[in-house]
Design an enzyme around this catalytic site. Structure first.
Site, PDB file in Angstrom:
ATOM      1  CG  HIS A 237       2.422  -3.438   6.310  1.00 58.29           C
ATOM      2  ND1 HIS A 237       3.137  -4.473   5.668  1.00 58.29           N
ATOM      3  CD2 HIS A 237       1.402  -3.345   5.411  1.00 58.29           C
ATOM      4  CE1 HIS A 237       2.404  -4.940   4.591  1.00 58.29           C
ATOM      5  NE2 HIS A 237       1.266  -3.996   4.419  1.00 58.29           N
TER       6      HIS A 237
ATOM      7  CG  HIS B 169      -2.190  -0.831   1.092  1.00 57.16           C
ATOM      8  ND1 HIS B 169      -2.047  -2.248   0.861  1.00 57.16           N
ATOM      9  CD2 HIS B 169      -3.519  -0.539   1.121  1.00 57.16           C
ATOM     10  CE1 HIS B 169      -3.475  -2.735   0.846  1.00 57.16           C
ATOM     11  NE2 HIS B 169      -4.085  -1.558   0.847  1.00 57.16           N
TER      12      HIS B 169
END
Length: 330
Positions: A277, A225
């Protein structure tokens, strides 16, 4: 007797002059065409143009092949042709004990559609404006200037997308770093596996029946992303820097560029707050996406390359229609 010699002289020289004129005509017309066995002349310019277009088509096919090769790692990961590396963990590691959050602020579909649509649509509108109002002229084999300009800019942008996502997926599969919510996805705790704190656990204790969730939990490094958002938004910021030349408002272009980068940064930070993450994953994604955008914008795309004004001399004319002094060749 004198009259006979004069007549004889003219009788010998006239055929020679006619033959010389025919030879000069043939040599002069050699550049314009050639003669077949039936005495018909064919122009060589269409043949040269056809050869030129054939070479250009071959180069376009080569570009498509390069685009396909650059996207192979990306599709290999998306089609589950390669499984991620199964990395273990240290017992007591708190970085992988965060809860699993099913909802996402920016899902994959919104990220891909938004990034490509915003950047691609802006580039398309910008190139059409340049062709229509700025007199930009392309020397590509495609007669339509709109198509040729869109092919150059959008093709470079899509190539960067393929390269960036291929690098991202290759890192995810080869590193296999565990996401912060790995234990929650696997439905285990350190107490349930009865491990010694500080010891390395290599055995797979995951109790999650959904294999797709387990594979995704092993692909933390680095953030796709963050890399994709930074590439698309920063590339668009570079495009605005090269194309948006309106000087009516000095702060308009910097403001738009700041908003684009802020969208990319927010996308990466949301992955940290959703426990998808680690911070280093997002930071690495930002760096990779930014470097890819810089590489494509300055070394592959033609947005920062100067366009020349034609001097209307025969040596500068292409096989297409003549250019006016207000047009620019790119």
């Amino acid at each position: 007797m004198q009259k006979f010699n004069s007549t004889g002289t003219h009788g010998n020289t006239l055929p020679r002059d006619a033959e010389l004129q025919l030879r000069l005509a043939d040599s002069a017309g050699a550049g314009d065409g050639k003669e077949n066995g039936r005495g018909k002349h064919f122009l060589s310019q269409p043949e040269e143009e056809s050869s030129f277009c054939t070479k250009r088509r071959m180069l376009v096919c080569l570009d498509l092949i390069c685009l396909f090769v650059a996207s192979i790692p990306f599709f290999a990961c998306e089609l589950k042709a390669v499984t991620p590396y199964k990395r273990g963990f240290f017992c007591g590691d708190t970085s992988i004990t965060y809860p699993y959050v099913p909802s996402e602020a920016i899902p994959d579909s919104l990220l891909i559609a938004g990034g490509i649509a915003i950047t691609g649509l802006t580039i398309a509108l910008g190139e059409c404006y340049r062709v229509r109002f700025r007199g930009v002229y392309s020397q590509a084999f495609v007669r339509n200037c709109y198509v040729s300009c869109l092919y150059k800019e959008l093709g470079s942008f899509l190539f960067g997308c393929c390269v960036g996502q291929s690098l991202t997926n290759m890192a995810k599969l080869s590193v296999g770093r565990l996401r912060p919510n790995f234990l929650s996805v696997c439905n285990i705790t350190y107490a349930s596996i009865n491990c010694t704190p500080g010891s390395y656990v290599s055995q797979d204790y995951c109790k999650q029946p959904n294999g797709k969730m387990v594979e995704e939990a092993r692909k933390s490094f680095f953030s796709g992303h963050a890399s994709f958002a930074m590439y698309t938004m920063l590339y668009l910021a570079f495009y605005l820097q090269a194309r948006l030349s309106w000087r009516g408002a000095r702060l308009l272009r910097p403001l738009v560029q700041f908003l684009l980068v802020m969208i990319a940064v927010y996308t990466g930070l949301s992955r940290i707050s959703e426990y998808r993450h680690h911070p280093t994953d997002v930071l690495t994604g930002f760096i990779q996406g930014g470097l890819t955008a810089y590489w494509v914008a300055f070394y592959i795309s033609s947005m920062f390359k100067p366009c020349a004004r034609p001097d209307l001399s025969p040596t500068s004319m292409s096989l297409e229609s003549p250019l006016s002094s207000q047009q620019t060749v790119c």
